[in-house]
Write an enzyme that holds these catalytic residues in place. Structure first.
Site, PDB file in Angstrom:
ATOM      1  N   SER A  69     -33.900  16.126   2.246  1.00  0.00           N
ATOM      2  CA  SER A  69     -33.156  17.124   1.473  1.00  0.00           C
ATOM      3  C   SER A  69     -33.548  18.562   1.789  1.00  0.00           C
ATOM      4  O   SER A  69     -32.793  19.490   1.459  1.00  0.00           O
ATOM      5  CB  SER A  69     -33.336  16.879  -0.032  1.00  0.00           C
ATOM      6  OG  SER A  69     -34.663  17.153  -0.428  1.00  0.00           O
ATOM      7  N   LYS A 140     -37.565  21.856  -3.820  1.00  0.00           N
ATOM      8  CA  LYS A 140     -36.281  22.516  -3.583  1.00  0.00           C
ATOM      9  C   LYS A 140     -36.524  24.017  -3.383  1.00  0.00           C
ATOM     10  O   LYS A 140     -37.619  24.518  -3.582  1.00  0.00           O
ATOM     11  CB  LYS A 140     -35.315  22.322  -4.769  1.00  0.00           C
ATOM     12  CG  LYS A 140     -35.021  20.875  -5.132  1.00  0.00           C
ATOM     13  CD  LYS A 140     -34.243  20.122  -4.071  1.00  0.00           C
ATOM     14  CE  LYS A 140     -34.008  18.669  -4.469  1.00  0.00           C
ATOM     15  NZ  LYS A 140     -33.402  17.879  -3.370  1.00  0.00           N
TER      16      LYS A 140
END
Length: 254
Positions: A69, A140
């Protein structure tokens, strides 16, 4: 007289013993492995492990990247060092920071229960970067902070507080988002997304979750400051200036 005779007899038996028996007895005793020398290395090992866990818990924690990701910034199998002091003394996450956070209450409803012994062993291994992190821990990039309005239009272009953001760190071929959205970040929260947008489950996917996809600042574990492993990727993740021109909600530069 009987007592003296018994003592005499005992001494005689003792003196009649073959001279090699005593030497063999001493040899058997001396051949037993000493236990004390093993205690010191074991003590050192336990002390080192305790020190590393303390360091990981308070200052710098290794974090194993488990997914794609965050490509290309972070690759699967990277061990990043998470700076836990980055936001401890009044500083807060900034747009563009790569952060590790506990997603309980925002990305996941609650931490899954399990065997406490297994959980403790996994926690220790994860704290040393030897195992994948807990299912509630995520890495993230911060795209919006408290008060920001984060928008992706129908053409996949990102803007923050009305300012277009050119995200040079995105995975080749990805746009800011395939699905348009318009979100206002509450104070004390963060809007986060992965760099590999087409492979990332992030704030966009959790708009309907209890936390609305927003991560509370207090849930941030730290900032990913360094790639420690593999050696070929040794170094700090590339910083971005993509948000330098963005003004915050009060009109000041972010």
């Amino acid at each position: 007289m009987d007592t003296e005779a018994a003592q005499h007899t005992e001494r005689d038996r003792s003196s009649d013993s073959p001279p090699g028996d005593e030497e063999r007895s001493r040899s058997v005793r001396s051949s037993r492995p000493p236990s004390r020398p093993l205690i010191r290395p074991l003590t050192y090992a336990v002390a080192c492990l305790a020190f590393l866990l303390l360091l990981s818990g308070l200052v710098m924690q290794p974090f194993l990247i488990p997914s794609t990701s965050m490509q290309p910034t972070l690759q699967v199998g990277d061990r990043v060092l998470v700076n836990k002091l980055a936001y401890r003394f009044g500083a807060e996450p900034r747009r563009g920071d790569v952060v590790v956070f506990d997603g309980e209450g925002s990305f996941v409803r609650e931490r899954p229960e399990g065997d406490p012994v297994t959980g403790a062993l996994h926690w220790a291994a994860a704290s040393l970067g030897l195992a994948e992190p807990d299912e509630s821990d995520f890495v993230k990039r911060v795209v919006g902070v408290g008060g920001d309005r984060v928008v992706v239009d129908g053409r996949g272009r990102l803007s923050v507080n009305g300012r277009r953001v050119e995200e040079g760190y995105l995975h080749p071929g990805d746009s800011a988002s395939r699905v348009p959205f318009d979100a206002v970040v509450p104070e004390g929260k963060l809007w986060v997304m992965g760099d590999h947008r087409s492979r990332s489950s992030d704030s966009r996917d959790h708009l309907g979750s209890p936390g609305g996809g927003m991560v509370p600042v207090e849930r941030v574990i730290g900032r990913a400051d360094w790639i420690a492993w593999p050696l070929g990727r040794w170094g700090a993740p590339q910083r971005t200036d993509a948000f330098d021109g963005v003004r915050d909600a009060t009109g000041a530069h972010g």
